[in-house]
Design an enzyme around this catalytic site. Structure first.
Site, short mmCIF file in Angstrom:
data_model
loop_
_atom_site.label_atom_id
_atom_site.label_comp_id
_atom_site.label_asym_id
_atom_site.label_seq_id
_atom_site.Cartn_x
_atom_site.Cartn_y
_atom_site.Cartn_z
N ASP A 129 6.44 -9.71 3.37
CA ASP A 129 5.92 -9.39 4.43
C ASP A 129 6.46 -9.32 5.83
O ASP A 129 7.54 -9.41 5.49
CB ASP A 129 4.52 -10.53 4.78
N ASP A 167 9.43 -4.86 6.87
CA ASP A 167 7.95 -3.60 7.20
C ASP A 167 7.96 -2.46 6.34
O ASP A 167 9.35 -1.55 6.20
CB ASP A 167 8.82 -3.01 8.76
N ASN A 195 -0.12 -4.88 -2.68
CA ASN A 195 -1.64 -5.50 -2.04
C ASN A 195 -1.67 -5.43 -0.65
O ASN A 195 -2.93 -5.17 0.11
CB ASN A 195 -1.50 -7.19 -2.42
N TYR A 200 -8.25 5.50 7.01
CA TYR A 200 -8.15 3.25 5.55
C TYR A 200 -8.80 4.32 4.42
O TYR A 200 -8.04 4.26 3.45
CB TYR A 200 -8.40 2.45 6.28
N LYS A 257 -7.02 4.87 1.01
CA LYS A 257 -7.96 3.84 -0.19
C LYS A 257 -8.22 4.48 -1.18
O LYS A 257 -7.74 4.13 -2.52
CB LYS A 257 -8.58 2.68 -0.38
N VAL A 294 -14.10 -9.38 1.71
CA VAL A 294 -13.73 -10.48 1.27
C VAL A 294 -13.53 -11.07 2.54
O VAL A 294 -12.86 -10.56 3.71
CB VAL A 294 -12.35 -10.53 0.94
N THR A 320 -11.12 -12.85 4.80
CA THR A 320 -10.58 -13.32 5.20
C THR A 320 -10.70 -13.81 6.76
O THR A 320 -10.94 -13.44 7.15
CB THR A 320 -8.99 -12.19 4.70
#
Length: 262
Positions: A51, A77, A104, A169, A173, A202, A204
């Site tokens: 991460d 990165d 992920n 995005y 995806k 989700v 988060t």
């Protein structure tokens, strides 16, 4: 969604095949990734993650080690492929050859059509799609050597639902599906399974902070077949299954975990 009935999930399944298995997770320092790290560590897997965020990632490592689990964090990165390759080499040296890869990491930054520049477009492909291929490229030979492996690419229900102001995005995806199918066909001869999990909306911390308004909650409640909020642990449980030997003949698939939205 306050009118939805309360629901408390029971403890998840235990997968003996994951105990002692070396697992690499990208974007494991927050959100869904953070819960994926916890879930694999609690299965007894030798767990590592990459991460860019330092403080939350180190706090997660400390939490897991306090529970007695082996977890390794490397900062990189993921849009920098050489830096990512270096992080993977350090992880391999720390925990051994990689048997499971969970691709992920992602970022769902919004932009309207007129605000999308070529640079923004390229950055969205880099953070949401490109690194998935190059992480797979960096670890698949470990899986070839052991005669088996599992790669789980994280997509999104959003490209099917057509969420507004997310076109770059959504393009990335949807590309994860093509990536999954290509890798599954190419790597299957080596016993490597490649699947895609497509989470729904989700809850988060990022989503709660930025996007979950009462109006959005109402829309979620109306569109999902299951009238409850999707938690990161719900997605992590699906990923555990596809990583484990219990899904031993599952490959080349894209599984939607969106409580029936799409």
């Amino acid at each position: 969604m306050s009118s939805a009935p309360a629901y408390t999930p029971r403890h998840g399944a235990v997968y003996p095949s994951l105990a002692g298995t070396t697992v690499l997770i990208t974007g494991g320092g927050s959100g869904i990734g953070e819960e994926i790290v916890r879930s694999f560590a609690r299965q007894g897997a030798r767990t590592a993650f990459i991460d860019i965020i330092e403080e939350p990632s180190r706090a997660l490592v400390a939490e897991m080690r306090a529970e007695g689990h082996e977890v390794v964090f490397e900062r990189a990165d993921l849009t920098d492929i050489e830096a990512t390759r270096g992080a993977i080499e350090r992880i391999r040296a720390a925990i051994g050859p990689i048997a499971v890869l969970i691709n992920n990491a992602a970022h769902d930054e919004r932009a309207s059509i007129d605000d999308v520049t070529p640079e923004f477009w390229d950055s969205r492909q880099a953070v949401n799609l490109k690194h998935q291929f190059f992480c797979a490229q960096a670890v698949y030979k470990d899986m070839v050597a052991r005669g088996a492996g599992s790669i789980v690419n994280i997509g999104s229900f959003a490209y099917v639902a057509g969420v507004e102001n997310l076109t770059p995005y959504l393009a990335a995806k949807s590309g994860v599906i093509g990536l999954t199918r290509g890798l599954a066909r190419e790597l299957g001869v080596h016993g490597i399974r490649v699947n895609c999990v497509m989470p729904g909306f989700v809850m988060t911390k990022r989503q709660l902070d930025l996007w979950v308004t009462p109006e959005v909650e109402k829309t979620i409640y109306e569109r999902q077949c299951l009238k409850r909020k999707i938690q990161p642990a719900d997605i992590a449980r699906v990923i555990l299954f596809f990583a484990s030997d219990e899904s031993g003949v599952c490959t080349n698939q894209a599984y939607v975990a969106d409580a029936g939205w799409t």
